[in-house]
Design a protein around this motif. Sequence first.
Motif, short mmCIF file in Angstrom:
data_model
loop_
_atom_site.label_atom_id
_atom_site.label_comp_id
_atom_site.label_asym_id
_atom_site.label_seq_id
_atom_site.Cartn_x
_atom_site.Cartn_y
_atom_site.Cartn_z
N THR A 106 17.22 3.36 7.76
CA THR A 106 18.17 2.84 6.18
C THR A 106 18.57 4.27 5.75
OG1 THR A 106 15.14 2.35 6.53
CG2 THR A 106 16.22 2.47 4.32
N ARG A 163 24.96 8.72 -4.57
CA ARG A 163 25.71 7.75 -6.32
C ARG A 163 26.58 8.79 -6.68
NH1 ARG A 163 20.58 4.97 -8.01
NH2 ARG A 163 20.36 2.73 -6.88
N PRO A 211 13.19 6.37 -4.68
CA PRO A 211 13.01 6.16 -3.14
C PRO A 211 14.24 5.93 -1.99
CG PRO A 211 13.12 4.02 -2.85
CD PRO A 211 12.70 4.62 -4.45
N LEU A 212 15.04 7.68 -1.75
CA LEU A 212 16.63 7.12 -0.84
C LEU A 212 17.60 7.36 -1.53
CD1 LEU A 212 14.63 5.27 1.68
CD2 LEU A 212 14.29 7.85 2.07
N VAL A 213 17.85 7.89 -2.60
CA VAL A 213 18.63 7.66 -3.86
C VAL A 213 19.08 9.39 -4.05
CG1 VAL A 213 19.98 6.86 -6.21
CG2 VAL A 213 18.69 5.55 -4.23
N GLY A 246 2.99 4.06 -3.87
CA GLY A 246 3.19 2.69 -4.93
C GLY A 246 4.35 2.44 -5.69
N ALA A 247 4.94 3.43 -6.24
CA ALA A 247 6.72 2.64 -6.60
C ALA A 247 7.96 3.39 -6.01
CB ALA A 247 6.38 3.90 -8.03
N GLY A 298 7.15 4.86 -3.26
CA GLY A 298 7.55 5.83 -2.24
C GLY A 298 6.37 4.45 -1.95
N VAL A 331 2.05 3.85 -1.01
CA VAL A 331 1.23 4.04 -0.85
C VAL A 331 0.16 4.80 -0.17
CG1 VAL A 331 0.33 2.34 -2.91
CG2 VAL A 331 -0.02 1.84 -0.25
N LEU A 349 -3.88 1.99 -9.31
CA LEU A 349 -3.20 1.31 -9.31
C LEU A 349 -3.83 -0.29 -9.72
CD1 LEU A 349 -2.73 2.31 -4.99
CD2 LEU A 349 -0.80 0.99 -7.13
N ALA A 367 4.68 4.07 7.58
CA ALA A 367 5.22 2.77 6.98
C ALA A 367 6.07 3.36 6.64
CB ALA A 367 4.97 3.26 5.37
N ASP A 401 8.34 0.78 8.17
CA ASP A 401 9.30 -0.58 8.55
C ASP A 401 9.29 -1.05 6.86
OD1 ASP A 401 8.84 -1.02 10.72
OD2 ASP A 401 6.79 -1.86 11.43
N PHE A 410 9.64 1.15 4.62
CA PHE A 410 11.54 1.33 3.41
C PHE A 410 12.72 0.29 4.32
CE2 PHE A 410 8.45 5.79 4.50
CZ PHE A 410 9.06 6.09 3.15
N ALA A 411 12.49 0.05 5.40
CA ALA A 411 13.56 -0.48 5.79
C ALA A 411 13.62 -2.12 5.24
CB ALA A 411 13.40 -1.44 7.28
N GLY A 454 14.38 -0.80 1.00
CA GLY A 454 15.44 0.15 0.81
C GLY A 454 15.91 0.93 -0.23
N PRO A 455 16.61 1.87 0.26
CA PRO A 455 16.97 2.76 -0.90
C PRO A 455 17.32 2.52 -2.48
CG PRO A 455 18.31 3.27 0.68
CD PRO A 455 17.82 1.41 1.16
N GLY A 456 16.31 2.83 -3.55
CA GLY A 456 16.74 2.93 -5.14
C GLY A 456 16.24 1.64 -5.64
N ASN A 457 15.07 1.34 -4.63
CA ASN A 457 13.79 -0.23 -5.27
C ASN A 457 12.45 0.38 -4.92
OD1 ASN A 457 16.08 -1.36 -5.68
ND2 ASN A 457 16.92 -2.04 -2.73
N HIS A 458 11.74 -0.18 -5.94
CA HIS A 458 10.77 0.15 -6.27
C HIS A 458 9.55 -0.51 -5.21
CE1 HIS A 458 8.76 -3.55 -8.14
NE2 HIS A 458 10.02 -3.72 -8.68
N PHE A 459 8.02 -0.03 -4.72
CA PHE A 459 7.35 -0.29 -4.13
C PHE A 459 6.48 -1.58 -3.91
CE2 PHE A 459 8.49 1.87 0.42
CZ PHE A 459 9.62 2.65 -0.05
N PHE A 460 6.44 -1.54 -5.81
CA PHE A 460 5.37 -2.49 -6.50
C PHE A 460 4.55 -3.11 -5.13
CE2 PHE A 460 6.31 -0.13 -9.95
CZ PHE A 460 5.88 0.58 -10.37
N HIS A 499 3.87 -3.32 2.79
CA HIS A 499 3.33 -2.56 2.28
C HIS A 499 2.67 -2.34 1.95
CE1 HIS A 499 2.33 1.53 3.74
NE2 HIS A 499 2.09 1.14 4.74
N THR A 500 2.55 -2.41 0.73
CA THR A 500 2.00 -1.49 -1.12
C THR A 500 0.28 -3.79 -1.06
OG1 THR A 500 3.63 -1.00 -1.78
CG2 THR A 500 1.45 -1.56 -3.34
N ASN A 531 -1.70 -2.05 1.35
CA ASN A 531 -2.92 -1.21 1.52
C ASN A 531 -3.34 -0.06 0.36
OD1 ASN A 531 -2.81 0.00 4.20
ND2 ASN A 531 -0.08 -1.14 3.61
N TYR A 532 -2.92 -0.83 -1.19
CA TYR A 532 -3.33 -0.94 -2.28
C TYR A 532 -4.98 -0.55 -2.59
CZ TYR A 532 -4.30 -4.75 -4.74
OH TYR A 532 -4.41 -6.08 -5.49
#
Lengths: 509, 509
Positions: free
Chosen positions: A57, A62, A233-235, A263-264, A266, A268, A308, B416, B418, B420-421, B424-430, B434-435, B438-439
């Motif tokens: 990934t 930036r 995540p990851l930035v 959950g946000a 990263g 959950v 949640l 988890a 998959d 992350f794939a 992707g970086p910079g986006n939220h997991f809401f 996966h969320t 599992n939430y």
Amino acid sequence: MNEHRRAGRQARAAERQSKASGPGRPYIMRNIPTYDILGEESLRKIEAATDRILAETGLIFRDDPQALEMWRKAGAKVTGDLVKFEPGLLRDLLRTAPAEFTQHARNPANSVRIGGKNVVFAPAYGSPFVADLDKGRRFGTLADFQNFVKLAQSSPNLHHSGGTICEPTDVPVNKRHLDMVLAHLELSDRGFMGSVTAEDRSEDSIEMARMVFGRDFVDQNCVILGNINANSPLVWDGTMTKSLRAYARANQAAVVVPFILGGAMGPVTTAGAIAQSLAETMAGCALTQLERPGAPVVFGNFLSSMNLRSGSPTFGTPEPAIGSMVVGQLCRRLNLPMRCAGNFSASKLPDGQAMMEGTMSMMSAIHCGTNFILHSAGWLDGALTMSYEKFMLDADLCGALHSYLDGVVVDDNALAVDAFAEVGPGNHFFGCSHTMANYQTAFWDSALSDNEPFEKWEAAGRTDSATRANRAWKMTLAEYEPPKLDEGIREGLRDFVARRKAEMADMWY
Amino acid sequence: MNEHRRAGRQARAAERQSKASGPGRPYIMRNIPTYDILGEESLRKIEAATDRILAETGLIFRDDPQALEMWRKAGAKVTGDLVKFEPGLLRDLLRTAPAEFTQHARNPANSVRIGGKNVVFAPAYGSPFVADLDKGRRFGTLADFQNFVKLAQSSPNLHHSGGTICEPTDVPVNKRHLDMVLAHLELSDRGFMGSVTAEDRSEDSIEMARMVFGRDFVDQNCVILGNINANSPLVWDGTMTKSLRAYARANQAAVVVPFILGGAMGPVTTAGAIAQSLAETMAGCALTQLERPGAPVVFGNFLSSMNLRSGSPTFGTPEPAIGSMVVGQLCRRLNLPMRCAGNFSASKLPDGQAMMEGTMSMMSAIHCGTNFILHSAGWLDGALTMSYEKFMLDADLCGALHSYLDGVVVDDNALAVDAFAEVGPGNHFFGCSHTMANYQTAFWDSALSDNEPFEKWEAAGRTDSATRANRAWKMTLAEYEPPKLDEGIREGLRDFVARRKAEMADMWY
């Protein structure tokens, strides 16, 4: 007992506490083991997941072309601002980072050792609001900031002056760092943290440290820390990596910290959040070593959870607490100093919720082997509010944790076999020679807890602990005396602040 | 939000919490290791000190000639009421005690396993006073006792009905046990504890259990516990040993517990207090095996500290917390089920002090490997007061500790990779898959903590956690429904109570 006498008694108790902890105890050396909850196989699985995140990934860096160039040269795969790392690359880079280091304080007696078995308590960091029982919540000011520096300096249970204890919102955003660093250097003689919100603010912070410690000394020794956050995540944002590199360039320690609300920012699931955190932190720490191999750096971690149903972040909950133990294990496998957990709570008041959440969270910092515990005192409302009363309650808890970290001494005196022979079955130990020889150092003596019989507590006004904390911070501020500072250095610092402020137009965002 | 709607929301949260913990989770099986703080050499030193105390100083067994005779026959050296034990004697006797056992509840779904990796939360025990925010502190009554049985039965976070949750001081001392056992059996269908304050009261308690479970079943299975206290230092009173033997004789489990306030009933040094505790507990546990080899017995421990300025006992302090870890190690070396620590505090109110002390103490119970945690909920003022609000706050903490004891799951789903794939970086997991998958089981959901944004909390009335707990216990009592009980059994129990009460004159001391 009237309020004044009661407050006086508490102050004397606090002083005794200080002596019991011992002069020349600028930080704690733990005498209890770390609490290792996962076995080798599970740890390897997490590390393997981290390796896959890094390789497959990747992380975005930036607005920092120099950092991208450094990654390219180090052998990472750079595509635009996305950087991917082959397994092992970051671990190799981290080998030059020291396992522990000294942060020198301007009073050498207050220098702290960060890493290994050492534990340093620092105040909470970053709240825009402050609160107390009298005036409720409002935006923090420079006067509040200075108050908290004084309270930290006065506490026998904290070891460090911290950084942005609260935001001094009455000072322009681009000039706050000057007043904050000045306050740390004038009002405290303990270690402290500088600004990180822009590269030039980082450099100003370090420059002010040089004026106190000397340019050559600073080049060879750590005297200031900078707390550097990933944009999980990851930035990694350029503002942060440029500040991180400014600290490393000056041989000062970056504290490298993801900020993951499960959950946000990263997953959950705790294991996934930890794998992500490890990826982000390793990359940040490794970047310091690309900037200056051998520069001190602190492996940081910040896990939290989420409600949640409402989407609200939660703090001091069990999942991050137990996750911290895993982070501790992973960090030790990298042989780096660690920052993890703190005295977290989502409560708006210094109430039962605040102390339940804070204690659970703080115990996790103690058990997981954290070396530098940021947010040890004052945190309320998910870091939005710095509370005067919770600061005092948390510092009192830090006193208890000194005793906790001392563990259980097992020697002939402690085993007291002769005392049983002296006292015999059915008799009390109040006046026996073993008690007389040991009682002064036997038990932690809280400055704020009420252990009196109910009737005495009632007669003294039926106070709760928040009320006692309210009295304590006022008395501490009234009795505060600033540590000595060379007048030439003070002048120089003030001139520098005045000059830098004059060079810039005010910025309020 | 008005108070009613808020209370309703909390009830629904509590219900969800119950489901998250899962139906058929009558106790916890720990998924985290114990926290072992001492090495082999230190543990052996403590055991050697215990052996010397037992052999050289000895224990007094008062007013129980039968116990003295049993010790004589077992090979101990008995002089008057002083009993000395050669090293190894007690350990040999303890080999017949089971490492774990089931306490059957009258609802089989609520039976608990005590020992091994199992953890059972039971309410606090023994307070003469009760308190709530509305009426303050007053003597406990039978109505209070019944209320607490109902609150415990209603909590998804407790596993046991406890024993003398508070003293029903409006009932004669010699008849209280009948009303208390009746309340446990009528108002709860969980495991419970009987009386121990006199041999005949112990036998009444066991007899009532036989009416519910059947005489033969009780002879072969544990259905009732009795909490038996040493008269520390180094004394066992006949009232207690006769009750202990009554439970053992009936194949029911005695919980054998010293009561050591360091500096009063034992040395001020933790290692010495532990050595003493081990001596007292091993002797008490071994006596159960002399009475009936193979009878279940629980190795109990109660350490506390003292304010050595005022002589007041202190609770929830660091020294007993860290000492509990050592006790856990020693108990496991005896291969016995353990009771240790609880939710202790010296505070008079359900405030920050109460929850700081309670959490530190309760975490020690969790880390040291305790199997049966008495005093999990309600304790204030050094056990003098049973608090309605602290009961609810503590039970909520027990909910958090369910999640804590579940530890960190490390498998492909939790890691988890998959996700992350996908994200992707910079986006939220809401909203990621996966969320979504599992939430619902991700995080502990407190029924009492406020995690809302400040403005929502303010609009909802700026409550502290004690105020929310006050609403919660009232609503819980209002909604309580008793578990089913066979009418014939109920009649029998009530007849028994009436008959026994009629046979005795009232005693008020």
